[in-house]
Motif scaffolding. Structure first.
Motif, PDB file in Angstrom:
ATOM      1  N   GLU A  45       0.792  -1.290   0.023  1.00 42.13           N
ATOM      2  CA  GLU A  45      -0.083   0.072   0.036  1.00 42.13           C
ATOM      3  C   GLU A  45       0.816   1.477  -0.031  1.00 42.13           C
ATOM      4  O   GLU A  45       0.542   2.248  -0.700  1.00 42.13           O
ATOM      5  CB  GLU A  45      -1.038   0.191   1.158  1.00 42.13           C
ATOM      6  N   ALA A  46       1.970   1.183   0.806  1.00 38.42           N
ATOM      7  CA  ALA A  46       2.916   2.267   0.734  1.00 38.42           C
ATOM      8  C   ALA A  46       3.506   2.660  -0.474  1.00 38.42           C
ATOM      9  O   ALA A  46       3.710   3.712  -0.864  1.00 38.42           O
ATOM     10  CB  ALA A  46       3.822   2.139   2.009  1.00 38.42           C
ATOM     11  N   GLU A  47       3.907   1.485  -1.293  1.00 39.52           N
ATOM     12  CA  GLU A  47       4.704   1.729  -2.262  1.00 39.52           C
ATOM     13  C   GLU A  47       3.788   2.325  -3.617  1.00 39.52           C
ATOM     14  O   GLU A  47       3.843   3.151  -4.137  1.00 39.52           O
ATOM     15  CB  GLU A  47       4.949   0.382  -2.951  1.00 39.52           C
ATOM     16  N   ARG A  48       2.295   1.758  -3.449  1.00 43.00           N
ATOM     17  CA  ARG A  48       1.378   2.491  -4.231  1.00 43.00           C
ATOM     18  C   ARG A  48       1.160   3.640  -4.127  1.00 43.00           C
ATOM     19  O   ARG A  48       1.047   4.358  -4.918  1.00 43.00           O
ATOM     20  CB  ARG A  48      -0.102   1.345  -4.072  1.00 43.00           C
ATOM     21  N   ASP A  49       0.899   4.141  -2.959  1.00 46.04           N
ATOM     22  CA  ASP A  49       0.605   5.502  -2.405  1.00 46.04           C
ATOM     23  C   ASP A  49       1.899   6.308  -2.898  1.00 46.04           C
ATOM     24  O   ASP A  49       1.579   7.649  -3.350  1.00 46.04           O
ATOM     25  CB  ASP A  49       0.436   5.803  -0.925  1.00 46.04           C
ATOM     26  N   TYR A  50       3.098   6.017  -2.682  1.00 49.17           N
ATOM     27  CA  TYR A  50       4.117   6.793  -3.181  1.00 49.17           C
ATOM     28  C   TYR A  50       4.195   6.902  -4.609  1.00 49.17           C
ATOM     29  O   TYR A  50       4.444   8.060  -5.053  1.00 49.17           O
ATOM     30  CB  TYR A  50       5.380   6.061  -2.456  1.00 49.17           C
ATOM     31  N   LYS A  51       3.717   6.040  -5.324  1.00 52.04           N
ATOM     32  CA  LYS A  51       3.991   6.275  -6.645  1.00 52.04           C
ATOM     33  C   LYS A  51       2.981   6.935  -7.328  1.00 52.04           C
ATOM     34  O   LYS A  51       3.071   7.901  -8.259  1.00 52.04           O
ATOM     35  CB  LYS A  51       4.183   4.620  -7.394  1.00 52.04           C
ATOM     36  N   ILE A  52       1.928   6.759  -6.721  1.00 49.19           N
ATOM     37  CA  ILE A  52       0.826   7.735  -7.192  1.00 49.19           C
ATOM     38  C   ILE A  52       1.013   9.135  -7.017  1.00 49.19           C
ATOM     39  O   ILE A  52       0.893   9.909  -7.670  1.00 49.19           O
ATOM     40  CB  ILE A  52      -0.767   7.256  -6.587  1.00 49.19           C
ATOM     41  N   CYS A  53       1.541   9.458  -5.660  1.00 46.80           N
ATOM     42  CA  CYS A  53       1.875  10.846  -5.480  1.00 46.80           C
ATOM     43  C   CYS A  53       2.972  11.569  -6.231  1.00 46.80           C
ATOM     44  O   CYS A  53       3.043  12.366  -6.600  1.00 46.80           O
ATOM     45  CB  CYS A  53       2.019  10.886  -3.951  1.00 46.80           C
TER      46      CYS A  53
END
Length: 109
Positions: A30-38
């Motif tokens: 989830e953290a990887e996903r959120d980071y890449k989206i941001c």
């Protein structure tokens, strides 16, 4: 505490660690996903502001929102890897106790 009880306790801890690893694995993803989206959202904003494409990757990582997401991703990765190593150590300890138990049992026969 005898070897059998130690082995049982270690097996319980191992089971808990595996469940913890699952939780940390989900948090990591989830953290990887959120980071890449941001990161991508900010890169697009900077591109729309006509910032040179060669500078975007350098500047975007310094944006506080992106940096916070990256930090959260890195912490999640550390927690996951730490739990993975803990499972490895507990597995080794279990094997050692099993060997000791077998040796002790064979001596009594």
């Amino acid at each position: 505490m005898n070897l059998f009880n130690e082995l049982n306790e270690l097996c319980k801890k191992l089971s808990q660690s595996i469940k913890l690893m699952e939780r940390y694995g989900i948090e990591k993803a989830e953290a990887e996903r959120d980071y890449k989206i941001c990161l991508n959202q900010w890169a697009l904003k900077l591109k729309e502001d006509n910032l040179a494409v060669t500078l975007i990757q350098l500047i975007v990582k310094g944006v506080p929102e992106v940096a916070k997401k990256r930090f959260k991703r890195d912490v999640a990765d550390v927690m996951y890897e730490t739990t993975k190593q803990s499972i490895y150590v507990q597995t080794m300890q279990t094997k050692i106790l099993e060997t000791q138990l077998k040796l002790e049992y064979n001596e009594k026969i």
